[in-house]
Design a protein around this motif. Structure first.
Motif, PDB file in Angstrom:
ATOM      1  N   ASP A  31       1.113  20.615 -46.518  1.00  0.00           N
ATOM      2  CA  ASP A  31       1.342  21.128 -45.171  1.00  0.00           C
ATOM      3  C   ASP A  31       0.304  22.180 -44.787  1.00  0.00           C
ATOM      4  OD1 ASP A  31       3.507  19.466 -44.797  1.00  0.00           O
ATOM      5  OD2 ASP A  31       4.988  20.994 -45.317  1.00  0.00           O
ATOM      6  N   TYR A  32      -0.059  23.024 -45.739  1.00  0.00           N
ATOM      7  CA  TYR A  32      -1.062  24.064 -45.476  1.00  0.00           C
ATOM      8  C   TYR A  32      -2.408  23.440 -45.111  1.00  0.00           C
ATOM      9  CZ  TYR A  32      -4.296  27.911 -46.227  1.00  0.00           C
ATOM     10  OH  TYR A  32      -5.290  28.836 -46.078  1.00  0.00           O
ATOM     11  N   VAL A  33      -2.839  22.437 -45.876  1.00  0.00           N
ATOM     12  CA  VAL A  33      -4.127  21.788 -45.618  1.00  0.00           C
ATOM     13  C   VAL A  33      -4.099  21.074 -44.264  1.00  0.00           C
ATOM     14  CG1 VAL A  33      -5.702  19.969 -46.399  1.00  0.00           C
ATOM     15  CG2 VAL A  33      -4.765  21.605 -48.045  1.00  0.00           C
ATOM     16  N   VAL A  34      -3.025  20.365 -43.977  1.00  0.00           N
ATOM     17  CA  VAL A  34      -2.921  19.658 -42.702  1.00  0.00           C
ATOM     18  C   VAL A  34      -2.951  20.648 -41.547  1.00  0.00           C
ATOM     19  CG1 VAL A  34      -1.389  18.271 -41.248  1.00  0.00           C
ATOM     20  CG2 VAL A  34      -1.784  17.615 -43.623  1.00  0.00           C
ATOM     21  N   GLN A  35      -2.205  21.749 -41.651  1.00  0.00           N
ATOM     22  CA  GLN A  35      -2.193  22.751 -40.590  1.00  0.00           C
ATOM     23  C   GLN A  35      -3.596  23.325 -40.376  1.00  0.00           C
ATOM     24  OE1 GLN A  35      -0.071  26.390 -41.399  1.00  0.00           O
ATOM     25  NE2 GLN A  35       0.131  26.860 -39.239  1.00  0.00           N
ATOM     26  N   ASP A  40      -8.452  23.733 -37.034  1.00  0.00           N
ATOM     27  CA  ASP A  40      -9.898  23.632 -36.887  1.00  0.00           C
ATOM     28  C   ASP A  40     -10.276  22.597 -35.831  1.00  0.00           C
ATOM     29  OD1 ASP A  40     -10.312  25.615 -38.742  1.00  0.00           O
ATOM     30  OD2 ASP A  40     -10.944  24.263 -40.337  1.00  0.00           O
ATOM     31  N   ASP A  41      -9.569  21.468 -35.825  1.00  0.00           N
ATOM     32  CA  ASP A  41      -9.836  20.425 -34.833  1.00  0.00           C
ATOM     33  C   ASP A  41      -9.541  20.953 -33.436  1.00  0.00           C
ATOM     34  OD1 ASP A  41     -10.389  17.652 -33.972  1.00  0.00           O
ATOM     35  OD2 ASP A  41      -8.244  17.637 -33.500  1.00  0.00           O
ATOM     36  N   PHE A  42      -8.431  21.679 -33.273  1.00  0.00           N
ATOM     37  CA  PHE A  42      -8.091  22.255 -31.974  1.00  0.00           C
ATOM     38  C   PHE A  42      -9.170  23.244 -31.531  1.00  0.00           C
ATOM     39  CE2 PHE A  42      -6.431  25.794 -29.522  1.00  0.00           C
ATOM     40  CZ  PHE A  42      -5.970  25.138 -28.400  1.00  0.00           C
ATOM     41  N   PHE A  46     -11.190  22.936 -28.140  1.00  0.00           N
ATOM     42  CA  PHE A  46     -11.041  24.007 -27.163  1.00  0.00           C
ATOM     43  C   PHE A  46     -12.403  24.553 -26.753  1.00  0.00           C
ATOM     44  CE2 PHE A  46     -10.625  28.549 -26.202  1.00  0.00           C
ATOM     45  CZ  PHE A  46      -9.784  28.477 -25.111  1.00  0.00           C
ATOM     46  N   HIS A  47     -13.264  24.823 -27.729  1.00  0.00           N
ATOM     47  CA  HIS A  47     -14.595  25.346 -27.412  1.00  0.00           C
ATOM     48  C   HIS A  47     -15.406  24.337 -26.607  1.00  0.00           C
ATOM     49  CE1 HIS A  47     -14.230  29.114 -29.482  1.00  0.00           C
ATOM     50  NE2 HIS A  47     -13.858  28.511 -30.589  1.00  0.00           N
ATOM     51  N   ALA A  48     -15.282  23.067 -26.920  1.00  0.00           N
ATOM     52  CA  ALA A  48     -15.990  22.040 -26.151  1.00  0.00           C
ATOM     53  C   ALA A  48     -15.481  22.013 -24.711  1.00  0.00           C
ATOM     54  CB  ALA A  48     -15.824  20.672 -26.812  1.00  0.00           C
ATOM     55  N   ALA A  49     -14.176  22.156 -24.525  1.00  0.00           N
ATOM     56  CA  ALA A  49     -13.600  22.159 -23.184  1.00  0.00           C
ATOM     57  C   ALA A  49     -14.060  23.381 -22.394  1.00  0.00           C
ATOM     58  CB  ALA A  49     -12.075  22.126 -23.260  1.00  0.00           C
ATOM     59  N   VAL A  50     -14.125  24.532 -23.048  1.00  0.00           N
ATOM     60  CA  VAL A  50     -14.605  25.741 -22.374  1.00  0.00           C
ATOM     61  C   VAL A  50     -16.056  25.555 -21.949  1.00  0.00           C
ATOM     62  CG1 VAL A  50     -15.203  28.185 -22.728  1.00  0.00           C
ATOM     63  CG2 VAL A  50     -12.971  27.319 -23.483  1.00  0.00           C
ATOM     64  N   PRO A  66     -19.538  30.983 -35.466  1.00  0.00           N
ATOM     65  CA  PRO A  66     -18.514  30.800 -36.494  1.00  0.00           C
ATOM     66  C   PRO A  66     -17.855  32.112 -36.915  1.00  0.00           C
ATOM     67  CG  PRO A  66     -20.466  29.534 -37.034  1.00  0.00           C
ATOM     68  CD  PRO A  66     -20.806  30.382 -35.837  1.00  0.00           C
ATOM     69  N   ALA A  67     -18.547  33.238 -36.753  1.00  0.00           N
ATOM     70  CA  ALA A  67     -17.969  34.529 -37.119  1.00  0.00           C
ATOM     71  C   ALA A  67     -16.853  34.936 -36.155  1.00  0.00           C
ATOM     72  CB  ALA A  67     -19.045  35.600 -37.148  1.00  0.00           C
ATOM     73  N   ASP A  68     -16.809  34.322 -34.961  1.00  0.00           N
ATOM     74  CA  ASP A  68     -15.789  34.659 -33.968  1.00  0.00           C
ATOM     75  C   ASP A  68     -14.471  33.932 -34.191  1.00  0.00           C
ATOM     76  OD1 ASP A  68     -17.569  36.294 -32.680  1.00  0.00           O
ATOM     77  OD2 ASP A  68     -18.156  34.786 -31.200  1.00  0.00           O
ATOM     78  N   ARG A  69     -14.441  33.007 -35.137  1.00  0.00           N
ATOM     79  CA  ARG A  69     -13.234  32.186 -35.351  1.00  0.00           C
ATOM     80  C   ARG A  69     -12.074  33.028 -35.834  1.00  0.00           C
ATOM     81  NH1 ARG A  69     -13.986  27.600 -39.085  1.00  0.00           N
ATOM     82  NH2 ARG A  69     -11.888  27.249 -38.417  1.00  0.00           N
ATOM     83  N   VAL A  70     -10.906  32.732 -35.314  1.00  0.00           N
ATOM     84  CA  VAL A  70      -9.676  33.385 -35.749  1.00  0.00           C
ATOM     85  C   VAL A  70      -9.053  32.509 -36.806  1.00  0.00           C
ATOM     86  CG1 VAL A  70      -7.415  34.179 -35.067  1.00  0.00           C
ATOM     87  CG2 VAL A  70      -9.338  34.423 -33.495  1.00  0.00           C
ATOM     88  N   THR A  71      -8.855  33.046 -37.981  1.00  0.00           N
ATOM     89  CA  THR A  71      -8.239  32.260 -39.058  1.00  0.00           C
ATOM     90  C   THR A  71      -7.020  32.929 -39.576  1.00  0.00           C
ATOM     91  OG1 THR A  71      -9.682  33.295 -40.677  1.00  0.00           O
ATOM     92  CG2 THR A  71     -10.385  31.167 -39.781  1.00  0.00           C
TER      93      THR A  71
END
Length: 71
Positions: A31-35, A40-42, A46-50, A66-71
């Motif tokens: 479940d952790y890996v899938v989430q 990441d896919d979202f 999202f960035h492509a849509a923006v 990549p440093a701006d990513r929220v993880t």
């Protein structure tokens, strides 16, 4: 939507880290890996849509750092 099996070969150290991360969240490793993959896919979509929206309105598209990513 159906599901499909994906088999991965990873080393023991990485699996242990995944187990610890999953356990902290009360999740299975699967479940952790899938989430993580879904998140990441979202983020990418999202960035492509923006970028497309900014192009449409004439703004300069920003390029995701990549440093701006929220993880």
């Amino acid at each position: 939507m159906g599901s499909t099996v994906l088999s991965l070969r990873i080393d023991g150290e990485l699996l242990d880290r995944l187990r610890r991360h999953a356990a902290r969240r009360g999740m299975t490793v699967q479940d952790y890996v899938v989430q993580t993959l879904v998140r990441d896919d979202f983020d990418e979509r999202f960035h492509a849509a923006v970028d497309e929206t900014e192009k449409f309105y004439g703004a300069e598209p920003r390029h995701a750092d990549p440093a701006d990513r929220v993880t």
